[in-house]
Write a protein that holds these residues in place. Structure first.
Motif, PDB file in Angstrom:
ATOM      1  N   LEU A 176      -3.345  16.433 -32.201  1.00 10.45           N
ATOM      2  CA  LEU A 176      -2.060  17.667 -32.120  1.00 10.45           C
ATOM      3  C   LEU A 176      -0.568  16.196 -33.018  1.00 10.45           C
ATOM      4  N   LYS A 177      -0.035  16.409 -33.737  1.00  8.16           N
ATOM      5  CA  LYS A 177       0.353  16.348 -35.069  1.00  8.16           C
ATOM      6  C   LYS A 177       2.479  16.938 -34.149  1.00  8.16           C
ATOM      7  N   SER A 178       2.981  15.973 -34.740  1.00 12.22           N
ATOM      8  CA  SER A 178       4.814  16.797 -34.295  1.00 12.22           C
ATOM      9  C   SER A 178       5.250  16.744 -35.376  1.00 12.22           C
ATOM     10  N   ALA A 179       6.253  17.123 -35.991  1.00  7.87           N
ATOM     11  CA  ALA A 179       6.875  17.058 -36.805  1.00  7.87           C
ATOM     12  C   ALA A 179       7.971  17.619 -36.526  1.00  7.87           C
ATOM     13  N   ARG A 180      10.124  17.075 -37.176  1.00  5.70           N
ATOM     14  CA  ARG A 180      11.132  17.559 -36.539  1.00  5.70           C
ATOM     15  C   ARG A 180      11.338  18.393 -38.268  1.00  5.70           C
ATOM     16  N   VAL A 181      11.399  19.828 -38.374  1.00  7.93           N
ATOM     17  CA  VAL A 181      12.423  20.635 -38.516  1.00  7.93           C
ATOM     18  C   VAL A 181      14.094  20.474 -39.342  1.00  7.93           C
ATOM     19  N   PHE A 182      14.310  20.863 -40.173  1.00  8.44           N
ATOM     20  CA  PHE A 182      15.848  21.373 -40.303  1.00  8.44           C
ATOM     21  C   PHE A 182      15.985  22.272 -41.259  1.00  8.44           C
ATOM     22  N   GLU A 196       4.489  10.322 -27.842  1.00 10.27           N
ATOM     23  CA  GLU A 196       4.700  11.829 -27.446  1.00 10.27           C
ATOM     24  C   GLU A 196       3.472  12.825 -27.503  1.00 10.27           C
TER      25      GLU A 196
END
Lengths: 81, 81
Positions: B37-43, B19
């Motif tokens: 480009l690196k992606s991460a989820r944050v909560f 993705e």
């Protein structure tokens, strides 16, 4: 020069976030006492720019042109160096 | 006491992220000069805990029991106050 920029994209206040809600319920069912859970996407982008402010400007454009949907999202851009 | 905790979940180094790759290509096709480009989820979680270290411990447990997959993810936990 190469800059690293952190782009954070989250839903605007008041937007429903069914995924976050499902995760909150699942955690509560596991026994965790949480009252709220918000989610966001983060992108760390390495980009070529003449200056930090130029890097920030480019990252804002990336959000406006592709990454964020202005109807439902808000975004923040932070130049990490 | 209520604490806010930021949980960041990203892929371990070396894991494929199709993705993120697709987003990088799309941005490059729009003319942006980005090399990575690196992606991460944050909560952002609001939870009940007796102390900041207890809040951190709970957030780590949330990752281990539900939010993160230890095979592919790494996570960081940060108590915001």
């Amino acid at each position: 020069m190469e800059f690293k920029v952190r782009i954070t994209i989250s839903l605007k206040e008041g937007m429903l976030d069914p995924e976050a809600r499902a995760i909150r319920h699942a955690l509560q069912n596991l026994g965790f006492q949480l009252s709220e859970l918000k989610s966001a996407r983060v992108f760390i982008v390495s980009l070529e720019a003449a200056s930090a402010s130029e890097a920030e400007r480019q990252a804002v454009q990336m959000c406006e042109r592709l990454l964020a949907n202005p109807v439902i999202h808000r975004f923040t851009v932070e130049v990490l160096g």
